[in-house]
Design an enzyme around this catalytic site. Sequence first.
Site, PDB file in Angstrom:
ATOM      1  CE  LYS A 178      -0.210  -0.220   5.032  1.00 24.45           C
ATOM      2  NZ  LYS A 178      -0.896  -0.860   6.170  1.00 24.45           N
ATOM      3  CE1 TYR A 233      10.595  31.918   3.619  1.00 24.31           C
ATOM      4  CE2 TYR A 233      11.062  29.580   3.328  1.00 24.31           C
ATOM      5  CZ  TYR A 233      10.619  30.789   2.822  1.00 24.31           C
ATOM      6  OH  TYR A 233      10.191  30.874   1.520  1.00 24.31           O
TER       7      TYR A 233
HETATM    8  C1  LIG Z   1      -0.152  -1.860   6.746  1.00 30.08           C
HETATM    9  C2  LIG Z   1      -0.717  -3.144   7.158  1.00 30.08           C
HETATM   10  C3  LIG Z   1       0.097  -4.276   7.329  1.00 30.08           C
HETATM   11  C4  LIG Z   1       1.602  -4.223   7.293  1.00 30.08           C
HETATM   12  O1  LIG Z   1       2.062  -3.669   8.502  1.00 30.08           O
HETATM   13  P1  LIG Z   1       3.643  -3.651   8.817  1.00 30.08           P
HETATM   14  O2  LIG Z   1       3.719  -3.233  10.232  1.00 30.08           O
HETATM   15  O3  LIG Z   1       4.230  -2.636   7.875  1.00 30.08           O
HETATM   16  O4  LIG Z   1       4.131  -5.011   8.548  1.00 30.08           O
HETATM   17  C5  LIG Z   1      -0.520  -5.493   7.586  1.00 30.08           C
HETATM   18  N1  LIG Z   1      -1.857  -5.585   7.679  1.00 30.08           N
HETATM   19  C6  LIG Z   1      -2.665  -4.513   7.547  1.00 30.08           C
HETATM   20  C7  LIG Z   1      -4.124  -4.670   7.685  1.00 30.08           C
HETATM   21  C8  LIG Z   1      -2.138  -3.259   7.297  1.00 30.08           C
HETATM   22  O5  LIG Z   1      -2.941  -2.201   7.180  1.00 30.08           O
END
Ligand SMILES: *Cc1c(COP(=O)(O)O)cnc(C)c1O
Length: 369
Positions: free
Chosen positions: A35, A264
């Site tokens: 993702k 800044y």
């Molecule tokens: C993002 C996510 C993962 C992976 O999590 P990590 O800590 O990066 O391994 C697994 N399951 C779900 C539902 C997630 O949203």
Amino acid sequence: MAEQIFAATIDYQQLSANASSIIKATGVPLMAVVKADAYGHGLIPSAQAALTGGAAWLGTAFIDEAVKLREGGITAPILAWLTPPTTDFRRALEFTIDLSVSSLEQLSAIISASEVIRVRPRIHLKVDTGMTRGGALDEFPVLVSALGELLDEERIELVGTWSHLACADEPKNPMNLNQYSRFISALEYLESEGINPGIRHLANSGAIVHFPNFAFDMVRAGLLIYGYIPGAITTQRVRVKPVMELSADIALVKRVPAGATIGYGATTRLPEDRYIALLPLGYADGIPRRFDSELLCTIGGIRYPLIGRVSMDQVTVDLGAQTSIKAGDRAIFFGPDTGLTADDWAMAAGTISYEILSRLGARIPRVAR
Ligand SMILES: *Cc1c(COP(=O)(O)O)cnc(C)c1O
């Protein structure tokens, strides 16, 4: 190829190696979580590298991300788990994307879509075991009986049953065993209803590192495949190495007299004559504007601190009173060969490596090493 003024250089071979070492450590199939543009590492090449390393499944939040994988030629099973009511489930079914179900409402939207295009949906039943995001809670028994009827009528396939952990990076937190036993109870309930749960999956990266017995039939790893460990700990259990290097060409080097202020807000005043390097990356590219402690980069293998505020497109680096560094030399913010990591940044900025990696801006090209 156009010259890369800055780049996130990704070692996709190392990403494959990380995936294989997770599989070796857990002994079960791996769902590589890709993702958010594979946590900033580039969706398609990261997914391909994970599959090359032996991952059997891919996981995304959204159907759009999963469809991009299909359009990129990827045929491995994909689970997408974040589907608001406005989701186009037909598109998901057309592209053979597995869907997570947490409610009757979701289930009926999926069934309606499947009746239009005559495809049997592939469902993963999500149980809320205490994370309190997705997953069925009160509705679980009615959802199970609805699934049971649809299974009897062969209108769905129950591919898996799953849940997500809230505290897997804190091995001492009792939440972990709590969630584990609630997951077991849910599985027992399915069994008592005569329903085969399919692939049971619970473990994320934290659980892979800390809870070998949470592996069930598959683990879902995100952070680990990119070479970072939740909680920035070291572990012998899974051998992974960061795969991303973030670097930029120095835009300008100049001598600045004592007393000058930088950037800044004119927040930093030089106590003595210094050389300053200007780097062409800023908060629009995901460099955090707020830091509690010093942030470093390396140039020619030596560490230098950022100085002054982070601008939208640029930052300044203190090169000291003397330097041989020139404009055009390469600065590395973090990367596997420098000893500086996204964890160092995260600690300085009061966040986690996940956020540093996934928030790198879209204008930074992702380049294969
Ligand atoms: C993002 C996510 C993962 C992976 O999590 P990590 O800590 O990066 O391994 C697994 N399951 C779900 C539902 C997630 O949203």
